[in-house]
Design a protein around this motif. Structure first.
Motif, PDB file in Angstrom:
ATOM      1  N   ALA A 117       0.832  -1.199   0.000  1.00 37.42           N
ATOM      2  CA  ALA A 117       0.000   0.000   0.000  1.00 37.42           C
ATOM      3  C   ALA A 117       0.872   1.257   0.000  1.00 37.42           C
ATOM      4  CB  ALA A 117      -0.919  -0.006   1.221  1.00 37.42           C
ATOM      5  N   ALA A 118       1.953   1.227   0.764  1.00 41.26           N
ATOM      6  CA  ALA A 118       2.865   2.366   0.818  1.00 41.26           C
ATOM      7  C   ALA A 118       3.700   2.419  -0.455  1.00 41.26           C
ATOM      8  CB  ALA A 118       3.782   2.247   2.032  1.00 41.26           C
ATOM      9  N   PRO A 119       4.014   3.612  -0.951  1.00 43.72           N
ATOM     10  CA  PRO A 119       4.851   3.721  -2.147  1.00 43.72           C
ATOM     11  C   PRO A 119       6.257   3.203  -1.862  1.00 43.72           C
ATOM     12  CG  PRO A 119       4.555   5.868  -1.139  1.00 43.72           C
ATOM     13  CD  PRO A 119       3.629   4.934  -0.433  1.00 43.72           C
ATOM     14  N   PRO A 120       6.981   2.734  -2.878  1.00 46.85           N
ATOM     15  CA  PRO A 120       8.316   2.176  -2.645  1.00 46.85           C
ATOM     16  C   PRO A 120       9.300   3.208  -2.098  1.00 46.85           C
ATOM     17  CG  PRO A 120       7.874   2.415  -5.000  1.00 46.85           C
ATOM     18  CD  PRO A 120       6.594   2.663  -4.296  1.00 46.85           C
ATOM     19  N   HIS A 147      12.168  -0.719   1.262  1.00 45.46           N
ATOM     20  CA  HIS A 147      11.707  -1.937   0.594  1.00 45.46           C
ATOM     21  C   HIS A 147      12.812  -2.687  -0.140  1.00 45.46           C
ATOM     22  CE1 HIS A 147       8.027   0.647   0.908  1.00 45.46           C
ATOM     23  NE2 HIS A 147       7.567  -0.486   1.401  1.00 45.46           N
ATOM     24  N   GLY A 148      13.997  -2.120  -0.194  1.00 45.65           N
ATOM     25  CA  GLY A 148      15.095  -2.801  -0.854  1.00 45.65           C
ATOM     26  C   GLY A 148      16.303  -1.896  -0.971  1.00 45.65           C
ATOM     27  N   VAL A 149      17.445  -2.511  -1.222  1.00 45.26           N
ATOM     28  CA  VAL A 149      18.711  -1.803  -1.403  1.00 45.26           C
ATOM     29  C   VAL A 149      19.267  -2.205  -2.764  1.00 45.26           C
ATOM     30  CG1 VAL A 149      21.043  -1.447  -0.521  1.00 45.26           C
ATOM     31  CG2 VAL A 149      19.139  -1.752   1.074  1.00 45.26           C
ATOM     32  N   ILE A 150      19.757  -1.228  -3.494  1.00 50.58           N
ATOM     33  CA  ILE A 150      20.293  -1.482  -4.843  1.00 50.58           C
ATOM     34  C   ILE A 150      21.771  -1.137  -4.869  1.00 50.58           C
ATOM     35  CG2 ILE A 150      20.143  -0.843  -7.285  1.00 50.58           C
ATOM     36  CD1 ILE A 150      17.195  -0.080  -6.725  1.00 50.58           C
ATOM     37  N   ALA A 210      13.541  18.040   0.388  1.00 53.27           N
ATOM     38  CA  ALA A 210      13.208  16.928  -0.507  1.00 53.27           C
ATOM     39  C   ALA A 210      11.830  16.366  -0.164  1.00 53.27           C
ATOM     40  CB  ALA A 210      14.267  15.833  -0.409  1.00 53.27           C
ATOM     41  N   ASP A 211      11.214  15.723  -1.132  1.00 54.87           N
ATOM     42  CA  ASP A 211       9.904  15.096  -0.947  1.00 54.87           C
ATOM     43  C   ASP A 211      10.058  13.586  -1.103  1.00 54.87           C
ATOM     44  OD1 ASP A 211       7.311  14.267  -0.864  1.00 54.87           O
ATOM     45  OD2 ASP A 211       6.613  15.448  -2.563  1.00 54.87           O
ATOM     46  N   PHE A 212       9.859  12.873   0.008  1.00 48.75           N
ATOM     47  CA  PHE A 212       9.970  11.413  -0.003  1.00 48.75           C
ATOM     48  C   PHE A 212       8.616  10.740   0.180  1.00 48.75           C
ATOM     49  CE2 PHE A 212      14.215  12.775   1.590  1.00 48.75           C
ATOM     50  CZ  PHE A 212      15.017  12.140   0.648  1.00 48.75           C
ATOM     51  N   THR A 213       7.529  11.482   0.030  1.00 50.49           N
ATOM     52  CA  THR A 213       6.222  10.906   0.314  1.00 50.49           C
ATOM     53  C   THR A 213       5.705   9.985  -0.793  1.00 50.49           C
ATOM     54  OG1 THR A 213       5.148  12.899  -0.584  1.00 50.49           O
ATOM     55  CG2 THR A 213       5.545  12.829   1.801  1.00 50.49           C
ATOM     56  N   GLY A 214       6.223  10.152  -2.002  1.00 48.26           N
ATOM     57  CA  GLY A 214       5.819   9.283  -3.102  1.00 48.26           C
ATOM     58  C   GLY A 214       6.848   8.188  -3.336  1.00 48.26           C
ATOM     59  N   PRO A 215       6.735   7.477  -4.468  1.00 41.14           N
ATOM     60  CA  PRO A 215       7.752   6.467  -4.805  1.00 41.14           C
ATOM     61  C   PRO A 215       9.129   7.131  -4.871  1.00 41.14           C
ATOM     62  CG  PRO A 215       5.841   6.278  -6.234  1.00 41.14           C
ATOM     63  CD  PRO A 215       5.660   7.550  -5.473  1.00 41.14           C
TER      64      PRO A 215
END
Length: 271
Positions: A117-120, A147-150, A210-215
């Motif tokens: 439900a939460a964006p990545p 959700h992951g590390v690249i 910065a905006d981190f609320t979306g993907p």
């Protein structure tokens, strides 16, 4: 050990030979790392326990490993010290299948069919080669709910025993994707709607703008050199931490934690 437990079998080291890892396996040392191994349902093939009283916390791990079918051995502390190469093993070393990076295909399958439900929220590490920093970054990423590390295939730390120890279980719980071309990966992520925020000391904007609320994907560069040029050019925006003291920068793992938890703060506020 608690009553009813089978005492680990003693094993003598041949004179003149140091301890070695069983073939094809990786040493996982420390209470948190071994517990994470067992919690994810992976039973180590063999477990070395320091000779003497293990204590209740260690005894619980030993019993869980025994019930899973692990071969238990009691070893002197100096053998565990040498195998852990000076790192704190806390009296227990398990031998398990080495961790493996996930591939790019897994990353695209997950992003294209996003299951949450939460964006990545993804962490990208460009040029972080120190295993202690890598492990600490994984720990922060897991704690922040990323959700992951690249990571790229080149100029990146391995997923080894030291990383697992420093990460305190995060190396087993958070997906780590290894990609061939980081700049190309970031470009494709952008096409899927992920906003790429890079960190650079010379950036004009503050992290708190910065905006981190979306993907979102947060890109952290190596200490000293920072992000590589192509990685920097692939970012949508660059931000910096506002430094108020005499030092010019933070350790990359510390900076990663600060940035990720700013994302956490924003997302909790937006929710």
């Amino acid at each position: 050990m608690a009553a009813g437990h089978r005492k680990p079998r003693a094993s003598r080291r041949a004179s003149g030979h140091g301890p070695s890892t069983p073939g094809g396996l990786e040493a996982v040392f420390g209470v948190h790392a071994v517990r994470a191994l067992l919690d994810r349902g992976e039973t180590p093939r063999e477990v070395w326990v320091q000779e003497g009283s293990a204590g209740a916390r260690l005894d619980e791990l030993v019993e869980a490993a025994r019930q899973g079918g692990a071969r238990l051995q009691s070893r002197p502390r100096d053998e565990l010290d040498r195998l852990a190469q000076g790192a704190s093993h806390q009296g227990i070393i398990a031998f398990a299948t080495p961790l493996a990076f996930e591939g790019e295909a897994s990353l695209w399958l997950r992003l294209e069919g996003w299951p949450h439900a939460a964006p990545p929220l993804l962490l990208v590490l460009d040029g972080v080669t120190d295993v202690h920093n890598f492990g600490a970054c994984l720990r922060s990423a897991d704690a922040a709910g990323a959700h992951g590390v690249i990571v790229p295939k080149d100029k990146a730390a391995p997923l080894n025993a030291t990383v697992r120890k420093v990460a305190c279980g995060a190396a087993e719980s958070i997906p780590v994707y290894q990609v061939t071309n980081l700049a190309r990966t970031l470009a494709k992520m952008k096409s899927l709607g992920v906003w790429i925020t890079g960190t650079a000391g010379e950036a004009e904007a503050s992290l708190y703008e910065a905006d981190f609320t979306g993907p979102a994907a947060l890109v952290m560069g190596a200490e000293g050199k920072g992000m590589r040029r192509l990685t920097r050019e692939a970012c949508d925006t660059l931000v910096k931490l506002p430094m108020a003291g005499s030092v010019s920068s933070l350790n990359v793992s510390v900076a990663t934690g600060v940035c990720l938890f700013e994302a956490v703060r924003q997302r909790q506020g937006a929710g």
